[in-house]
Design a protein around this motif. Sequence first.
Motif, mmCIF file in Angstrom:
data_model
loop_
_atom_site.group_PDB
_atom_site.id
_atom_site.type_symbol
_atom_site.label_atom_id
_atom_site.label_comp_id
_atom_site.label_asym_id
_atom_site.label_seq_id
_atom_site.Cartn_x
_atom_site.Cartn_y
_atom_site.Cartn_z
ATOM 1 N N ASP A 101 0.816 -1.222 0.000
ATOM 2 C CA ASP A 101 0.000 0.000 0.000
ATOM 3 C C ASP A 101 0.848 1.269 0.000
ATOM 4 O OD1 ASP A 101 -2.333 -1.442 -0.067
ATOM 5 O OD2 ASP A 101 -2.683 -1.366 2.097
ATOM 6 N N LEU A 102 1.973 1.254 0.698
ATOM 7 C CA LEU A 102 2.837 2.430 0.719
ATOM 8 C C LEU A 102 3.369 2.730 -0.684
ATOM 9 C CD1 LEU A 102 4.523 4.659 2.028
ATOM 10 C CD2 LEU A 102 6.232 2.936 2.625
ATOM 11 N N VAL A 103 3.837 1.707 -1.383
ATOM 12 C CA VAL A 103 4.363 1.902 -2.737
ATOM 13 C C VAL A 103 3.279 2.444 -3.655
ATOM 14 C CG1 VAL A 103 5.383 0.758 -4.739
ATOM 15 C CG2 VAL A 103 6.098 0.102 -2.431
ATOM 16 N N GLU A 104 2.080 1.856 -3.570
ATOM 17 C CA GLU A 104 0.979 2.314 -4.415
ATOM 18 C C GLU A 104 0.608 3.765 -4.106
ATOM 19 O OE1 GLU A 104 -2.345 2.914 -6.826
ATOM 20 O OE2 GLU A 104 -0.569 1.657 -7.000
ATOM 21 N N ALA A 105 0.561 4.126 -2.829
ATOM 22 C CA ALA A 105 0.204 5.494 -2.448
ATOM 23 C C ALA A 105 1.234 6.494 -2.958
ATOM 24 C CB ALA A 105 0.085 5.584 -0.927
ATOM 25 N N LEU A 106 2.508 6.161 -2.839
ATOM 26 C CA LEU A 106 3.557 7.070 -3.286
ATOM 27 C C LEU A 106 3.563 7.210 -4.808
ATOM 28 C CD1 LEU A 106 6.480 6.020 -0.904
ATOM 29 C CD2 LEU A 106 5.066 8.084 -0.763
ATOM 30 N N LYS A 107 3.391 6.082 -5.514
ATOM 31 C CA LYS A 107 3.341 6.142 -6.976
ATOM 32 C C LYS A 107 2.147 6.977 -7.437
ATOM 33 C CE LYS A 107 5.728 1.839 -8.203
ATOM 34 N NZ LYS A 107 5.571 0.490 -8.830
ATOM 35 N N ALA A 108 1.024 6.833 -6.753
ATOM 36 C CA ALA A 108 -0.161 7.599 -7.118
ATOM 37 C C ALA A 108 0.076 9.094 -6.944
ATOM 38 C CB ALA A 108 -1.357 7.157 -6.270
ATOM 39 N N GLN A 109 0.800 9.470 -5.890
ATOM 40 C CA GLN A 109 1.102 10.885 -5.682
ATOM 41 C C GLN A 109 2.039 11.405 -6.760
ATOM 42 O OE1 GLN A 109 2.480 10.841 -1.590
ATOM 43 N NE2 GLN A 109 0.511 11.527 -0.839
ATOM 44 N N VAL A 110 3.040 10.618 -7.103
ATOM 45 C CA VAL A 110 3.980 11.037 -8.150
ATOM 46 C C VAL A 110 3.257 11.171 -9.490
ATOM 47 C CG1 VAL A 110 6.002 10.324 -9.489
ATOM 48 C CG2 VAL A 110 6.001 10.071 -6.998
ATOM 49 N N GLU A 111 2.306 10.247 -9.760
ATOM 50 C CA GLU A 111 1.585 10.241 -11.036
ATOM 51 C C GLU A 111 0.318 11.089 -11.012
ATOM 52 O OE1 GLU A 111 0.960 6.082 -11.669
ATOM 53 O OE2 GLU A 111 3.117 5.626 -11.753
ATOM 54 N N ASN A 112 0.062 11.742 -9.882
ATOM 55 C CA ASN A 112 -1.086 12.648 -9.729
ATOM 56 C C ASN A 112 -2.414 11.952 -10.021
ATOM 57 O OD1 ASN A 112 -2.275 15.132 -9.100
ATOM 58 N ND2 ASN A 112 -2.249 15.813 -11.232
ATOM 59 N N ARG A 113 -2.613 10.814 -9.361
ATOM 60 C CA ARG A 113 -3.854 10.045 -9.508
ATOM 61 C C ARG A 113 -4.280 9.508 -8.156
ATOM 62 N NH1 ARG A 113 -2.517 4.754 -8.841
ATOM 63 N NH2 ARG A 113 -0.364 4.130 -9.372
#
Length: 280
Positions: free
Chosen positions: A258-270
């Motif tokens: 979940d941490l990886v997904e949350a961080l990637k989502a922030q970087v990708e603005n989604r």
Amino acid sequence: MPIEDLRPSIDWGKYQTLTLERRADGVLLITVAEPEGQPAGTLVRRHTEISSIWRDFGDDPELRVAVITGRGDKFWTVEGTDGLDEMLANTGNYDLTVNLIREGLVNAHSIVNCDKPIVSAINGEAMGSGLATALLADISVAATDARLIDGHLLQGIAAGDHSVMIWPLLCGLAKAKLYLLASQDLTGEVAERIGLVSVAVPPGDVLDTALGIAHRMAAGPQHAVRWTKRSLNHWLRTATPAFEASLGFEALSFFGPDLVEALKAQVENRSPRFGAPLAW
């Protein structure tokens, strides 16, 4: 041996992410530097420095009260590409996670156990470890438009740092659950209304108000001030088992998807897409 010779030697020059300024009456003004645009590793270094500043402040015989604030429109956040990239690069890093959790533990307990009073001047956005420092301070002065958010769940990790220790005491369990479990942010104005901060003032008055309170305490009877703080903080010490359990769950979260997904989502603005959890 004179007592002066027994005082620890303090290396104030070691602080690179915190700007320190001695004010009149033994007031120490601490200003936090945002990691955005700073050298790689600033986020981790800031964690390390904030976990040691309170002991140095407590050990300096000339200092009486500390005021901590931020620069510009931010008190202390982890936003920005640099900060997110740094977090992504270190997910699943066991040694780093152990160190971050230890420093979170030290920061919280150091603020609570420091006999000298600490005032936070929350000039703008505060989240994560910054919010922990802001709310664990003995007196918190927030801008009415400051954005306060415990961002742990937004990053897919259990709320640690401070919230389990102090939010239920400050604003009640019902409000604590609302803002923490639903990851709801709140303004300084709302935070004052529910009791999460000591006082909310117009943005331009935050630092002056905090310094005014600090100088008033610095001019007071120091033993009485420190003993009163120590006695009041026994309320927080009773929450130590719950606080340390929350830190353990936070550490466990650093090794999940979940941490990886949350961080990637922030970087990708989604919006993040969290998977189904295992049975719990």
